[in-house]
Write an enzyme that holds these catalytic residues in place. Structure first.
Site, PDB file in Angstrom:
ATOM      1  N   GLN A  81      27.485  29.367  39.603  1.00 41.95           N
ATOM      2  CA  GLN A  81      27.374  30.038  38.193  1.00 41.95           C
ATOM      3  C   GLN A  81      26.210  30.417  37.873  1.00 41.95           C
ATOM      4  O   GLN A  81      25.482  29.503  37.447  1.00 41.95           O
ATOM      5  CB  GLN A  81      28.161  28.978  37.435  1.00 41.95           C
ATOM      6  CG  GLN A  81      28.802  29.550  35.949  1.00 41.95           C
ATOM      7  CD  GLN A  81      29.198  28.391  35.206  1.00 41.95           C
ATOM      8  OE1 GLN A  81      29.350  27.202  35.431  1.00 41.95           O
ATOM      9  NE2 GLN A  81      29.697  28.884  33.987  1.00 41.95           N
ATOM     10  N   VAL A  83      25.063  31.909  35.221  1.00 42.69           N
ATOM     11  CA  VAL A  83      24.889  31.854  33.783  1.00 42.69           C
ATOM     12  C   VAL A  83      25.651  30.671  33.419  1.00 42.69           C
ATOM     13  O   VAL A  83      26.702  30.824  33.874  1.00 42.69           O
ATOM     14  CB  VAL A  83      25.131  33.006  33.204  1.00 42.69           C
ATOM     15  CG1 VAL A  83      24.971  32.871  31.595  1.00 42.69           C
ATOM     16  CG2 VAL A  83      24.241  34.122  33.582  1.00 42.69           C
ATOM     17  N   HIS A  87      32.701  32.743  32.688  1.00 49.50           N
ATOM     18  CA  HIS A  87      32.835  34.172  32.682  1.00 49.50           C
ATOM     19  C   HIS A  87      33.769  34.402  33.902  1.00 49.50           C
ATOM     20  O   HIS A  87      33.537  33.598  34.732  1.00 49.50           O
ATOM     21  CB  HIS A  87      31.329  35.053  32.933  1.00 49.50           C
ATOM     22  CG  HIS A  87      30.592  34.373  34.202  1.00 49.50           C
ATOM     23  ND1 HIS A  87      30.001  33.387  34.014  1.00 49.50           N
ATOM     24  CD2 HIS A  87      30.448  35.021  35.323  1.00 49.50           C
ATOM     25  CE1 HIS A  87      29.044  33.060  35.090  1.00 49.50           C
ATOM     26  NE2 HIS A  87      29.547  34.023  35.879  1.00 49.50           N
ATOM     27  N   HIS A  89      34.979  37.222  36.635  1.00 52.78           N
ATOM     28  CA  HIS A  89      34.728  38.343  37.272  1.00 52.78           C
ATOM     29  C   HIS A  89      35.993  39.040  37.624  1.00 52.78           C
ATOM     30  O   HIS A  89      37.021  38.332  37.934  1.00 52.78           O
ATOM     31  CB  HIS A  89      34.162  37.984  38.564  1.00 52.78           C
ATOM     32  CG  HIS A  89      32.738  37.312  38.553  1.00 52.78           C
ATOM     33  ND1 HIS A  89      31.656  38.016  38.680  1.00 52.78           N
ATOM     34  CD2 HIS A  89      32.317  36.181  38.388  1.00 52.78           C
ATOM     35  CE1 HIS A  89      30.490  37.400  38.664  1.00 52.78           C
ATOM     36  NE2 HIS A  89      31.041  35.884  38.490  1.00 52.78           N
TER      37      HIS A  89
END
Length: 134
Positions: A81, A83, A87, A89
């Site tokens: 990960q 960041v 999130h 993708h």
């Protein structure tokens, strides 16, 4: 939010989607919740439906806009990960695009007994988690 310039493609009250700045293929988007949650397991139950509803919608839009044969939808939790913010993708895919299924080597269980041990361990944890208050 809004600290880094992004090519936003979708936004609502719960989430934001933008083009990945280093895409696997053109049209590769990242969908994030607006509120900060590091991993999928941190996401409150009441946001799961809206976020994944948007992931479903955006997946269809990416496939259609990019004239893709299909898509890859993926989430990393901590490991890989890049960041520390949840999130999703959403990557357009085409037959023979060079990606080979998963990006890591797959392995068989050492034996049927090992597979059964893993299955039983997962079932036990799932039973405990289902009975625990949320």
């Amino acid at each position: 939010m809004g600290e880094v310039a992004a090519a936003t493609v979708f936004e609502d009250e719960f989430s934001l989607a933008f083009l990945d700045h280093r895409p696997l293929f053109p049209g590769h988007c990242l969908l994030i919740p607006k509120a900060h949650y590091e991993t999928l397991t941190d996401l409150p139950d009441e946001l799961t439906g809206p976020l994944f509803g948007n992931a479903k919608f955006l997946t269809g839009a990416v496939e259609r806009a990019m004239a893709a044969d299909g898509s890859l939808v993926a989430i990393n939790n901590r490991v890989s990960q890049s960041v520390p913010h949840l999130h999703i993708h959403i990557v357009p895919r085409r037959k023979k695009d060079g990606l080979c299924g998963f990006f890591w080597p797959r392995q068989k269980y050492e034996s049927d007994a090992e597979m059964e041990r893993v299955r039983d361990t997962l079932r036990a944890v799932i039973g405990v988690m289902r009975s625990a208050p949320r």
